[in-house]
Write an enzyme that holds these catalytic residues in place. Structure first.
Site, PDB file in Angstrom:
ATOM      1  N   ARG A 172     -19.314 -23.580  36.104  1.00 46.53           N
ATOM      2  CA  ARG A 172     -18.716 -22.661  35.133  1.00 46.53           C
ATOM      3  C   ARG A 172     -17.194 -22.775  35.142  1.00 46.53           C
ATOM      4  NH1 ARG A 172     -21.412 -17.965  33.595  1.00 46.53           N
ATOM      5  NH2 ARG A 172     -19.589 -16.672  33.934  1.00 46.53           N
ATOM      6  N   ARG A 176      -8.984 -29.187  36.232  1.00 49.99           N
ATOM      7  CA  ARG A 176      -8.090 -29.876  35.293  1.00 49.99           C
ATOM      8  C   ARG A 176      -6.931 -30.536  36.007  1.00 49.99           C
ATOM      9  NH1 ARG A 176      -7.622 -24.670  32.497  1.00 49.99           N
ATOM     10  NH2 ARG A 176      -9.415 -24.528  31.091  1.00 49.99           N
ATOM     11  N   ARG A 274     -27.957  -9.760  41.903  1.00 48.33           N
ATOM     12  CA  ARG A 274     -26.825  -9.234  42.648  1.00 48.33           C
ATOM     13  C   ARG A 274     -26.353  -7.984  41.931  1.00 48.33           C
ATOM     14  NH1 ARG A 274     -26.222 -10.170  47.588  1.00 48.33           N
ATOM     15  NH2 ARG A 274     -23.938 -10.164  47.553  1.00 48.33           N
ATOM     16  N   ARG A 305     -12.901  -9.195  44.280  1.00 48.40           N
ATOM     17  CA  ARG A 305     -11.705  -9.257  43.452  1.00 48.40           C
ATOM     18  C   ARG A 305     -11.200  -7.864  43.130  1.00 48.40           C
ATOM     19  NH1 ARG A 305     -14.816 -12.196  38.383  1.00 48.40           N
ATOM     20  NH2 ARG A 305     -16.545 -10.752  38.308  1.00 48.40           N
ATOM     21  N   GLU A 331     -13.984  -4.787  43.660  1.00 50.77           N
ATOM     22  CA  GLU A 331     -15.368  -5.142  43.360  1.00 50.77           C
ATOM     23  C   GLU A 331     -16.082  -5.580  44.639  1.00 50.77           C
ATOM     24  OE1 GLU A 331     -15.049  -7.236  39.588  1.00 50.77           O
ATOM     25  OE2 GLU A 331     -16.961  -8.201  40.073  1.00 50.77           O
ATOM     26  N   TYR A 379     -28.013 -15.911  33.547  1.00 50.84           N
ATOM     27  CA  TYR A 379     -26.597 -15.652  33.781  1.00 50.84           C
ATOM     28  C   TYR A 379     -25.827 -15.986  32.501  1.00 50.84           C
ATOM     29  CZ  TYR A 379     -22.208 -15.894  36.591  1.00 50.84           C
ATOM     30  OH  TYR A 379     -20.961 -15.720  37.119  1.00 50.84           O
ATOM     31  N   ASP A 381     -23.153 -15.425  29.410  1.00 53.52           N
ATOM     32  CA  ASP A 381     -21.896 -14.801  29.014  1.00 53.52           C
ATOM     33  C   ASP A 381     -22.148 -14.023  27.716  1.00 53.52           C
ATOM     34  OD1 ASP A 381     -20.363 -15.774  31.117  1.00 53.52           O
ATOM     35  OD2 ASP A 381     -20.018 -17.687  30.115  1.00 53.52           O
TER      36      ASP A 381
HETATM   37  N1  UDP Z   1     -15.783 -18.899  42.193  1.00 51.37           N
HETATM   38  C1  UDP Z   1     -15.134 -19.215  43.348  1.00 51.37           C
HETATM   39  N2  UDP Z   1     -13.870 -18.767  43.563  1.00 51.37           N
HETATM   40  C2  UDP Z   1     -13.231 -17.995  42.659  1.00 51.37           C
HETATM   41  C3  UDP Z   1     -13.881 -17.668  41.459  1.00 51.37           C
HETATM   42  C4  UDP Z   1     -15.172 -18.126  41.248  1.00 51.37           C
HETATM   43  O1  UDP Z   1     -15.697 -19.893  44.201  1.00 51.37           O
HETATM   44  O2  UDP Z   1     -12.092 -17.601  42.916  1.00 51.37           O
HETATM   45  C5  UDP Z   1     -17.167 -19.382  41.994  1.00 51.37           C
HETATM   46  C6  UDP Z   1     -18.197 -18.408  42.519  1.00 51.37           C
HETATM   47  O3  UDP Z   1     -19.259 -19.157  43.051  1.00 51.37           O
HETATM   48  C7  UDP Z   1     -18.637 -17.695  41.280  1.00 51.37           C
HETATM   49  C8  UDP Z   1     -18.594 -18.819  40.255  1.00 51.37           C
HETATM   50  O4  UDP Z   1     -17.445 -19.567  40.638  1.00 51.37           O
HETATM   51  O5  UDP Z   1     -19.941 -17.186  41.410  1.00 51.37           O
HETATM   52  C9  UDP Z   1     -18.488 -18.363  38.825  1.00 51.37           C
HETATM   53  O6  UDP Z   1     -17.368 -17.534  38.673  1.00 51.37           O
HETATM   54  P1  UDP Z   1     -17.108 -16.671  37.405  1.00 51.37           P
HETATM   55  O7  UDP Z   1     -15.705 -16.227  37.448  1.00 51.37           O
HETATM   56  O8  UDP Z   1     -17.571 -17.429  36.215  1.00 51.37           O
HETATM   57  O9  UDP Z   1     -18.048 -15.429  37.664  1.00 51.37           O
HETATM   58  P2  UDP Z   1     -18.156 -14.035  36.899  1.00 51.37           P
HETATM   59  O10 UDP Z   1     -16.829 -13.786  36.254  1.00 51.37           O
HETATM   60  O11 UDP Z   1     -19.296 -14.172  35.951  1.00 51.37           O
HETATM   61  O12 UDP Z   1     -18.425 -13.079  38.001  1.00 51.37           O
END
Ligand code: UDP
Length: 397
Positions: A172, A176, A274, A305, A331, A379, A381
């Site tokens: 996801r 870059r 989760r 976060r 969170e 999952y 979006d």
């Molecule tokens: N992820 C990570 N570090 C970060 C942010 C995301 O390892 O700082 C990984 C983590 O496994 C997470 C996945 O990337 O489940 C997808 O993150 P995303 O931000 O898409 O999750 P959401 O916003 O849906 O919670």
């Protein structure tokens, strides 16, 4: 005699889009939601003129032009671009993984140097075909970034070792070799001005939102015109005085957007989700962290976060004024257990197999459509939820 063409269970995005389209097609729709409010997990609650993302941060982003045009009917979107910051024991890194991240991690300056460093770490790890999230992450960005920015965060978020998680989750995130901090590779991105709740209220076509189960009291539709009646605080499974079969009998068809395993009383076993717990605080200062999202990527910090909601709208209220206070949400991720709110389906193989069995039951269920993140155990979006609802409308309406 049924009173409604559709009973929509759940006033989140899937339910609201479906209800909107059904009413447009001349149908009479009853929408119920267990919570005291509409908008499901995209619900925003106003605190000190800040639109607080009560069930987790939502940043609308899509590559689907049809969906982008569709949502413009219900909201004006601002120019917010998601650029989270990662905090690893007080060291700050740019996300998603880009030249700023690589420069801070390794001191590399050019894209070639960064690519070489990643390649070197990938070679050392000896991964040919990534079979799980850990292997996928290392082959995308190398071991240093995996250890500092991925491992701890992912294991906190999912409560499982990275070696037991599907590789797709980490895909996801963009990687870059440019100085671009945009978290998404989407053509279109933004936050609805005025909050998501207002956007969903607009989808529900100005329907009167009422508490409780006094059905049939909404505006009487004129002739064949469609209509939407919304009742919040009504639990499909446990409505006072109206058991589920009575609720179902109110309409010809049901659109169910809750958890698919809950619908069947978990009779084949529990699907895993989760859940998330938020600790939200109003602070008497204008700026806590200088960014909408800061991810705590070490294993030791208990939260995953912190969201500072005002930055989704550049620190301004709906009238364009600066807001003197701020609201933050920490969170905390946990394994879902009955009674909790399910947020993320755990789309691994084991759960995938169980879902397939539930899906067979769902297909055999007469006149019930299962949709959305929980109804389809996916999952998704937001844009994918909307696309899925529109596809379903195209099929059935
Ligand atoms: N992820 C990570 N570090 C970060 C942010 C995301 O390892 O700082 C990984 C983590 O496994 C997470 C996945 O990337 O489940 C997808 O993150 P995303 O931000 O898409 O999750 P959401 O916003 O849906 O919670």
């Amino acid at each position: 005699m049924t009173k409604y063409d559709y009973l929509v269970v759940g006033a989140g995005l899937y339910g609201a889009v479906f209800a909107h389209e059904a009413a447009k097609a001349g149908k009479k729709v009853l929408v119920i939601d267990r919570r005291p409010n509409i908008a499901g997990n995209v619900y925003t609650e106003d605190i000190e003129k800040i639109h607080v993302h009560k069930y987790g941060a939502h940043i609308f982003h899509t590559n689907d032009q049809k969906v982008w045009e569709y949502v413009q009917n219900f909201a004006v979107f601002n120019r917010f671009t998601n650029s989270p910051v990662a905090n690893f024991h007080g060291e700050l890194y740019s996300l998603p993984f880009n030249m700023y991240t690589f420069n801070k991690m390794w001191g590399v300056v050019t894209p070639e140097e960064a690519a070489e460093k990643i390649e070197e770490q990938r070679r050392e790890a000896g991964i040919k075909e990534p079979k799980n999230l850990e292997e996928q992450a290392i082959s995308l960005v190398g071991t240093d970034i995996y250890e500092k920015l991925i491992k701890g965060y992912t294991e906190k978020q999912w409560g499982r070792p990275c070696t037991e998680l599907p590789a797709f989750i980490i895909k996801r995130l963009p990687v870059r070799l440019t100085f671009d901090n945009n978290y998404f590779n989407a053509l279109y991105q933004g936050i609805p001005v005025g909050g998501y709740t207002k956007m969903v209220a607009n989808m529900l076509a100005g329907a009167k939102v009422q508490e409780g189960e006094d059905f049939g009291t909404g505006e009487a539709p004129v002739d064949d015109a469609g209509s939407i009646e919304v009742h919040v605080g009504v639990d499909f499974f446990d409505a006072e005085g109206a058991p589920r079969e009575d609720l179902k009998a109110l309409a010809d068809k049901v659109v169910y957007t809750g958890a698919i395993d809950a619908y069947f009383g978990y009779k084949l076993g529990y699907l895993e989700y989760r859940s998330v717990r938020f600790e939200t605080e109003l602070l008497d200062k204008p700026n806590f962290q200088g960014n909408a999202a800061v991810n705590y990527t070490d294993r030791e910090t208990p939260w995953t976060r912190i969201i500072e909601h005002k930055w989704f709208e550049f620190g301004k209220d709906d009238d364009g004024n600066d807001i003197p206070k701020t609201v933050i949400s920490r969170e905390f991720s946990s394994e879902w257990k009955p009674g909790d709110e399910p947020y993320y389906p755990v789309n691994d193989e084991k759960n995938g197999r169980l879902y397939e069995e539930y899906k067979r039951l769902a297909e055999a269920e007469d006149n019930v459509i299962f949709g959305g993140r929980l109804g389809e155990y996916k999952y998704y979006d937001m844009d994918k939820v909307i696309a899925s609802a529109l596809d379903m409308c195209g099929e059935v309406l």
